[in-house]
Design a protein around this motif. Structure first.
Motif, PDB file in Angstrom:
ATOM      1  N   THR A 187      68.457  41.735  89.818  1.00  0.00           N
ATOM      2  CA  THR A 187      67.529  42.631  89.578  1.00  0.00           C
ATOM      3  C   THR A 187      68.307  44.179  89.030  1.00  0.00           C
ATOM      4  OG1 THR A 187      66.376  42.045  91.321  1.00  0.00           O
ATOM      5  CG2 THR A 187      65.802  44.293  90.630  1.00  0.00           C
ATOM      6  N   GLY A 188      67.936  44.777  87.980  1.00  0.00           N
ATOM      7  CA  GLY A 188      68.660  45.981  87.071  1.00  0.00           C
ATOM      8  C   GLY A 188      69.352  45.452  86.135  1.00  0.00           C
ATOM      9  N   PRO A 189      70.708  44.885  86.179  1.00  0.00           N
ATOM     10  CA  PRO A 189      71.486  44.756  85.165  1.00  0.00           C
ATOM     11  C   PRO A 189      70.929  43.569  84.370  1.00  0.00           C
ATOM     12  CG  PRO A 189      72.499  43.728  87.321  1.00  0.00           C
ATOM     13  CD  PRO A 189      71.352  44.366  87.619  1.00  0.00           C
ATOM     14  N   VAL A 190      70.131  42.555  84.636  1.00  0.00           N
ATOM     15  CA  VAL A 190      69.771  41.461  83.930  1.00  0.00           C
ATOM     16  C   VAL A 190      68.042  41.249  83.909  1.00  0.00           C
ATOM     17  CG1 VAL A 190      69.806  38.655  83.534  1.00  0.00           C
ATOM     18  CG2 VAL A 190      71.978  40.042  84.525  1.00  0.00           C
ATOM     19  N   LEU A 191      67.817  40.814  82.762  1.00  0.00           N
ATOM     20  CA  LEU A 191      66.265  40.698  82.894  1.00  0.00           C
ATOM     21  C   LEU A 191      66.049  39.003  83.154  1.00  0.00           C
ATOM     22  CD1 LEU A 191      63.439  41.961  82.005  1.00  0.00           C
ATOM     23  CD2 LEU A 191      63.905  40.808  79.655  1.00  0.00           C
ATOM     24  N   ALA A 192      65.665  38.924  84.499  1.00  0.00           N
ATOM     25  CA  ALA A 192      65.533  37.660  84.811  1.00  0.00           C
ATOM     26  C   ALA A 192      64.565  36.874  84.359  1.00  0.00           C
ATOM     27  CB  ALA A 192      65.457  37.783  86.558  1.00  0.00           C
ATOM     28  N   GLY A 193      63.303  37.685  84.467  1.00  0.00           N
ATOM     29  CA  GLY A 193      62.205  36.717  83.785  1.00  0.00           C
ATOM     30  C   GLY A 193      61.777  35.525  84.743  1.00  0.00           C
ATOM     31  N   TRP A 194      61.769  34.232  83.875  1.00  0.00           N
ATOM     32  CA  TRP A 194      61.615  33.028  84.705  1.00  0.00           C
ATOM     33  C   TRP A 194      62.761  32.240  84.778  1.00  0.00           C
ATOM     34  CZ3 TRP A 194      56.490  30.719  86.075  1.00  0.00           C
ATOM     35  CH2 TRP A 194      55.607  31.552  86.164  1.00  0.00           C
ATOM     36  N   THR A 195      63.878  32.983  84.867  1.00  0.00           N
ATOM     37  CA  THR A 195      65.116  32.105  85.041  1.00  0.00           C
ATOM     38  C   THR A 195      64.737  31.500  86.451  1.00  0.00           C
ATOM     39  OG1 THR A 195      66.418  33.833  83.930  1.00  0.00           O
ATOM     40  CG2 THR A 195      67.542  32.383  85.633  1.00  0.00           C
ATOM     41  N   TYR A 227      59.400  36.375  78.994  1.00  0.00           N
ATOM     42  CA  TYR A 227      60.270  37.244  78.032  1.00  0.00           C
ATOM     43  C   TYR A 227      61.043  36.254  76.903  1.00  0.00           C
ATOM     44  CZ  TYR A 227      59.662  41.004  81.414  1.00  0.00           C
ATOM     45  OH  TYR A 227      59.205  41.864  82.274  1.00  0.00           O
ATOM     46  N   GLY A 228      60.644  34.981  76.852  1.00  0.00           N
ATOM     47  CA  GLY A 228      61.176  34.425  75.787  1.00  0.00           C
ATOM     48  C   GLY A 228      62.885  34.518  75.435  1.00  0.00           C
ATOM     49  N   ASP A 229      63.137  34.745  74.336  1.00  0.00           N
ATOM     50  CA  ASP A 229      64.516  34.821  74.135  1.00  0.00           C
ATOM     51  C   ASP A 229      65.499  35.959  74.824  1.00  0.00           C
ATOM     52  OD1 ASP A 229      64.203  32.821  72.428  1.00  0.00           O
ATOM     53  OD2 ASP A 229      64.247  33.913  70.296  1.00  0.00           O
ATOM     54  N   TRP A 230      64.418  36.899  75.314  1.00  0.00           N
ATOM     55  CA  TRP A 230      65.155  37.753  76.243  1.00  0.00           C
ATOM     56  C   TRP A 230      65.543  37.740  77.614  1.00  0.00           C
ATOM     57  CZ3 TRP A 230      63.416  43.905  75.398  1.00  0.00           C
ATOM     58  CH2 TRP A 230      63.664  43.945  74.219  1.00  0.00           C
ATOM     59  N   THR A 231      65.135  36.346  78.198  1.00  0.00           N
ATOM     60  CA  THR A 231      65.170  35.998  79.347  1.00  0.00           C
ATOM     61  C   THR A 231      66.609  35.927  79.461  1.00  0.00           C
ATOM     62  OG1 THR A 231      63.194  34.990  79.365  1.00  0.00           O
ATOM     63  CG2 THR A 231      64.590  34.118  81.183  1.00  0.00           C
ATOM     64  N   GLY A 232      67.102  36.342  80.770  1.00  0.00           N
ATOM     65  CA  GLY A 232      68.451  36.203  81.221  1.00  0.00           C
ATOM     66  C   GLY A 232      69.517  37.042  80.592  1.00  0.00           C
ATOM     67  N   ARG A 233      69.233  37.915  79.849  1.00  0.00           N
ATOM     68  CA  ARG A 233      70.049  38.583  79.063  1.00  0.00           C
ATOM     69  C   ARG A 233      70.170  40.040  79.624  1.00  0.00           C
ATOM     70  NH1 ARG A 233      68.073  38.854  72.816  1.00  0.00           N
ATOM     71  NH2 ARG A 233      69.770  40.276  72.603  1.00  0.00           N
ATOM     72  N   PRO A 234      71.599  40.687  79.567  1.00  0.00           N
ATOM     73  CA  PRO A 234      71.777  41.946  80.122  1.00  0.00           C
ATOM     74  C   PRO A 234      70.938  43.002  79.614  1.00  0.00           C
ATOM     75  CG  PRO A 234      73.893  40.851  79.643  1.00  0.00           C
ATOM     76  CD  PRO A 234      72.792  39.921  78.992  1.00  0.00           C
ATOM     77  N   ILE A 235      70.499  43.869  80.522  1.00  0.00           N
ATOM     78  CA  ILE A 235      69.581  44.863  79.907  1.00  0.00           C
ATOM     79  C   ILE A 235      70.277  45.998  78.975  1.00  0.00           C
ATOM     80  CG2 ILE A 235      68.357  47.247  80.596  1.00  0.00           C
ATOM     81  CD1 ILE A 235      66.957  44.619  81.351  1.00  0.00           C
ATOM     82  N   ALA A 236      71.834  46.145  79.316  1.00  0.00           N
ATOM     83  CA  ALA A 236      72.384  46.898  78.320  1.00  0.00           C
ATOM     84  C   ALA A 236      72.408  46.572  76.793  1.00  0.00           C
ATOM     85  CB  ALA A 236      74.038  47.165  78.768  1.00  0.00           C
ATOM     86  N   GLU A 237      72.415  45.125  76.944  1.00  0.00           N
ATOM     87  CA  GLU A 237      72.545  44.219  75.529  1.00  0.00           C
ATOM     88  C   GLU A 237      70.950  44.315  74.977  1.00  0.00           C
ATOM     89  OE1 GLU A 237      72.323  39.849  74.425  1.00  0.00           O
ATOM     90  OE2 GLU A 237      73.958  40.330  75.474  1.00  0.00           O
ATOM     91  N   LEU A 238      69.989  44.386  75.764  1.00  0.00           N
ATOM     92  CA  LEU A 238      68.515  44.312  74.933  1.00  0.00           C
ATOM     93  C   LEU A 238      68.273  45.880  74.553  1.00  0.00           C
ATOM     94  CD1 LEU A 238      66.867  42.271  77.918  1.00  0.00           C
ATOM     95  CD2 LEU A 238      67.486  41.646  75.613  1.00  0.00           C
TER      96      LEU A 238
END
Length: 232
Positions: free
Chosen positions: A15-23, A85-96
């Motif tokens: 929570t916070g640094p990563v977009l967890a989505g449906w991970t 979130y599709g391809d955004w899932t599991g990626r760092p928020i700073a990157e997104l």
């Protein structure tokens, strides 16, 4: 006057640094478990007619903490699940935040479909449809809780406030926060938003009271002109 309590799940390691989505297998952290238990203590005085949760572990664990000392079981409704979130899932928020889609998510979320995933408008549609179905199922005197995710809660609140989805980024739903919406025949009332503390007893309407402030000329759908005297 059905009262919906929206609880966001507690903190997780992502929570916070990563977009967890449906991970899969994203569980509450130690801090998140403490938040869920604190929310359960706050809600203990309030009788709940149902507890409904997103299928994701972090919501199930938060909902189970609330249900622990109650006879009410946790029911699951996938429509309250996180945005895909599709391809955004599991990626760092700073990157997104450097992605060209990021400014659109911020300013025009109604136009966003995540690559390989779901549109935010579809998220709002399924979540609001679920709320209306549960309201109908549980009846006008019910008070029930739904444990869900930040964007889902914000989308439901935007609908209740009559806001265009493009305004939903103005709404905040912190981990383990409580938002309360009362649905009347005429309009919903947002009673609490992103509430992190305080007494919850007044969230169940008094038996036999029609008006929001007890006025004899008010119906449950009437707004108290001038603000009313509150619920205390």
């Amino acid at each position: 006057m059905t009262t919906l309590l929206l609880a966001r799940h507690g903190l997780t390691p992502l929570t916070g640094p990563v977009l967890a989505g449906w991970t899969p297998d994203v569980h509450l952290s130690e801090a998140g478990q403490a938040q869920a238990e604190k929310l359960a203590v706050r809600l203990a005085p309030l009788e709940l007619d149902a507890i409904v949760s997103s299928p994701l572990e972090r919501c199930q664990e938060t909902a189970q903490a609330i249900a622990a000392d109650r006879a009410t079981e946790v029911l699951t409704d996938e429509r309250f699940g996180e945005c895909h979130y599709g391809d955004w899932t599991g990626r760092p928020i700073a990157e997104l935040a450097k992605d060209p889609l990021w400014p659109v998510v911020q300013a025009h979320p109604s136009a966003v479909t995540f690559p390989g995933g779901e549109s935010l408008s579809a998220v709002q549609h399924r979540a609001v449809a679920a709320v209306r179905e549960w309201n109908e199922r549980l009846g006008p005197k019910a008070v029930y809780l739904v444990c869900s995710h930040g964007d889902v809660i914000k989308a439901i609140v935007a609908d209740a406030m009559g806001l265009h989805l493009d305004q939903f980024q103005r709404i905040v739903a912190d981990p383990a926060s409580l938002t309360a919406i009362r649905y009347t025949p005429l309009r919903p009332f947002v009673l609490r938003l992103n509430d992190l503390g305080g007494d919850v007893a007044a969230l169940r309407p008094k038996e036999g009271s029609e008006g929001e402030d007890g006025g004899e000329n008010l119906t449950g759908s009437d707004a108290a002109v001038g603000g009313g005297s509150g619920t205390t």
